[in-house]
Scaffold this motif. Structure first.
Motif, PDB file in Angstrom:
ATOM      1  N   ILE A  68      -7.029 -14.451  -5.602  1.00  0.00           N
ATOM      2  CA  ILE A  68      -8.273 -14.448  -5.213  1.00  0.00           C
ATOM      3  C   ILE A  68      -8.103 -13.833  -3.701  1.00  0.00           C
ATOM      4  N   SER A  69      -8.462 -12.782  -3.839  1.00  0.00           N
ATOM      5  CA  SER A  69      -8.703 -11.734  -2.699  1.00  0.00           C
ATOM      6  C   SER A  69      -9.827 -11.512  -2.033  1.00  0.00           C
ATOM      7  N   LEU A  70      -9.692 -11.709  -0.625  1.00  0.00           N
ATOM      8  CA  LEU A  70     -10.600 -11.830   0.379  1.00  0.00           C
ATOM      9  C   LEU A  70     -10.374 -10.991   1.609  1.00  0.00           C
ATOM     10  N   ASP A  71     -11.540 -10.376   2.047  1.00  0.00           N
ATOM     11  CA  ASP A  71     -11.664  -9.396   3.275  1.00  0.00           C
ATOM     12  C   ASP A  71     -12.002 -10.333   4.645  1.00  0.00           C
ATOM     13  N   ASP A  72     -10.968 -10.203   5.705  1.00  0.00           N
ATOM     14  CA  ASP A  72     -11.524 -10.970   7.004  1.00  0.00           C
ATOM     15  C   ASP A  72     -12.166  -9.913   7.891  1.00  0.00           C
ATOM     16  N   ALA A  73     -12.226  -8.585   7.329  1.00  0.00           N
ATOM     17  CA  ALA A  73     -12.911  -7.542   8.241  1.00  0.00           C
ATOM     18  C   ALA A  73     -12.294  -7.313   9.490  1.00  0.00           C
ATOM     19  N   SER A  74     -10.889  -7.584   9.701  1.00  0.00           N
ATOM     20  CA  SER A  74     -10.264  -7.417  10.876  1.00  0.00           C
ATOM     21  C   SER A  74     -10.613  -8.546  12.082  1.00  0.00           C
ATOM     22  N   ASP A  75     -11.192  -9.450  11.644  1.00  0.00           N
ATOM     23  CA  ASP A  75     -11.494 -10.274  12.490  1.00  0.00           C
ATOM     24  C   ASP A  75     -10.781 -11.723  12.326  1.00  0.00           C
ATOM     25  N   PRO A  76     -10.118 -12.111  13.571  1.00  0.00           N
ATOM     26  CA  PRO A  76      -9.060 -13.311  13.705  1.00  0.00           C
ATOM     27  C   PRO A  76     -10.170 -14.487  13.235  1.00  0.00           C
ATOM     28  N   THR A  77     -11.298 -14.546  13.625  1.00  0.00           N
ATOM     29  CA  THR A  77     -12.002 -15.845  13.516  1.00  0.00           C
ATOM     30  C   THR A  77     -12.353 -15.961  11.982  1.00  0.00           C
ATOM     31  N   LYS A  78     -12.650 -14.564  11.433  1.00  0.00           N
ATOM     32  CA  LYS A  78     -13.157 -14.752  10.004  1.00  0.00           C
ATOM     33  C   LYS A  78     -11.855 -15.115   9.032  1.00  0.00           C
ATOM     34  N   SER A  79     -10.545 -14.781   9.691  1.00  0.00           N
ATOM     35  CA  SER A  79      -9.453 -14.830   8.924  1.00  0.00           C
ATOM     36  C   SER A  79      -9.299 -16.603   8.819  1.00  0.00           C
ATOM     37  N   VAL A  80      -9.501 -17.037   9.864  1.00  0.00           N
ATOM     38  CA  VAL A  80      -9.567 -18.678   9.871  1.00  0.00           C
ATOM     39  C   VAL A  80     -10.397 -19.179   8.537  1.00  0.00           C
ATOM     40  N   THR A  81     -11.712 -18.457   8.572  1.00  0.00           N
ATOM     41  CA  THR A  81     -12.616 -19.214   7.522  1.00  0.00           C
ATOM     42  C   THR A  81     -12.206 -18.905   6.294  1.00  0.00           C
ATOM     43  N   GLU A  82     -11.594 -17.620   5.906  1.00  0.00           N
ATOM     44  CA  GLU A  82     -11.019 -17.328   4.630  1.00  0.00           C
ATOM     45  C   GLU A  82     -10.040 -18.305   4.337  1.00  0.00           C
TER      46      GLU A  82
END
Length: 387
Positions: A68-82
């Protein structure tokens, strides 16, 4: 072995059928989450990592594997979400990623709390060092900073460098490099006369580089990953700096040469043998693995992968070795399987990857030794072994 399934896996990926493999009830299911920065400032790192996912094995032993491949858009906050999504919604057995050092540092507590092993394809050794209870769930598929730094400092000593300037990104990657380089330089009689920071997204580092030039160091080390490696060096060149320029393995990508052009000529770095594969002896065990990865990537994308993609490929190799061991103890999808997988990864011995040989231990979750680096320079616009 992983390389024997590359073409078959690529064909499946092309038709979008990887996820559908999960539906076969005749096999147990392993789910691997992948978080990459395929968009945003870290995309030069994240794109080859995302592109490598279709080259990973979809069957290991009798187990089907879904990614399951997800993109965090280089955003550390989005990394946590993903990462949270992969854990709570997909119930993944392991995670590969994120791409950026700050992103990886920010999710350690979440994977540890959930008991999900994470294979981090990032530069900073801070994700695994110093070892702590949460970091026991993290494994690193790049060389630790001290291994790379020692090669660079040894070369500085050999060429009689006595003073050095240092400029690094202002994040965990740069800070750990500041710590490691300062300590090693001091032990080897090299005085750091300028110590500067910048942001990955900065468009100018004129002020910082002028301070470095004013200190007149014999050499300058730039500590950054991806595209951020280029700006300090080209600025120093434009300002007339004539000393030696060093880079970490964060510069080991084609874009460094393409963006820097003649301004990065003569750069010295310690990095993966992938950059200079034709010059590597056939007796090197990693040459065959790296060649197979590069050929499969080129077949699918018609371009050569950056070494950052190889870090994800190596994560696949490590999981391919560890998953059957864990499956003897528990069923995929269970807490017990994830714990057994963590233990199996920690006991990895002599697994040959694209960039070196992995030997993990409770104290070392990177596992590289000196077989995991080469001293390389830029000559005629290309990488070449430094001899």
């Amino acid at each position: 072995m992983l390389h024997k399934r590359l073409i078959a896996t690529a064909a499946l990926a092309a038709f979008g059928t990887i996820a559908s493999l999960a539906g076969n009830p005749a096999f147990a299911q392993v789910k691997i989450g992948v978080v990459t920065s395929s968009t945003g400032p870290v995309s030069l790192v994240g794109i080859p990592q995302k592109n490598t996912v279709p080259l990973l094995p979809t069957k290991i032993g009798d187990l089907k594997v879904e990614y399951i491949s997800l993109d965090d858009a280089s955003d550390p906050t989005k990394s946590v979400t993903e990462i949270k999504k992969l854990i709570s919604e997909y119930n993944v057995d392991a995670i590969i990623g994120p791409s950026g050092s700050p992103n990886a540092m920010g999710v350690i507590s979440f994977v540890a709390e959930a008991g999900v092993p994470m294979l981090a394809p990032v530069g900073t050794a801070a994700v695994v060092l110093p070892m702590t209870e949460p970091k026991k769930w993290v494994f690193k598929t790049t060389q630790n900073d001290d291994l790379i730094a020692k090669a660079l400092v040894d070369q500085m000593v050999k060429t009689k460098v006595k003073t050095a300037g240092f400029i690094a990104v202002n994040d965990p990657f740069g800070e750990n490099w500041a710590k490691v380089f300062t300590e090693l330089a001091g032990k080897n009689g090299i005085k750091i006369v300028a110590n500067e920071r910048y942001q990955r997204t900065d468009t100018s580092v004129t002020a910082q580089t002028l301070k470095i030039i004013a200190a007149n160091p014999d050499a300058v080390l730039v500590a950054a990953p991806g595209a951020a490696t280029v700006l300090p060096q080209t600025t120093l060149f434009d300002q007339g700096y004539k000393g030696r320029l060093y880079q970490t393995h964060g510069a080991a990508l084609p874009a460094f040469l393409q963006l820097g052009k003649n301004k990065v000529e003569g750069t010295i770095l310690a990095a993966s043998l992938m950059l200079v594969l034709p010059e590597i002896a056939d007796s090197n065990p990693s040459k065959k693995v790296a060649t197979e990865y590069i050929e499969a990537y080129k077949k699918m994308y018609n371009t050569v992968p950056a070494t950052f993609g190889a870090n994800v490929y190596d994560a696949g190799l490590l999981l391919e070795k560890a998953i059957p061991v864990a499956a003897k103890k528990a069923k995929p999808g269970s807490k017990e399987f994830r714990a057994a997988l963590r233990d199996a990864l920690e006991n990895t011995k002599e697994v040959v990857g694209t960039q070196g040989v992995y030997n993990m231990s409770p104290a070392d979750h990177s596992g590289f030794d000196e077989r995991g680096r080469e001293l390389i320079t830029v000559k005629g616009g290309n990488w070449t072994l430094l001899k």
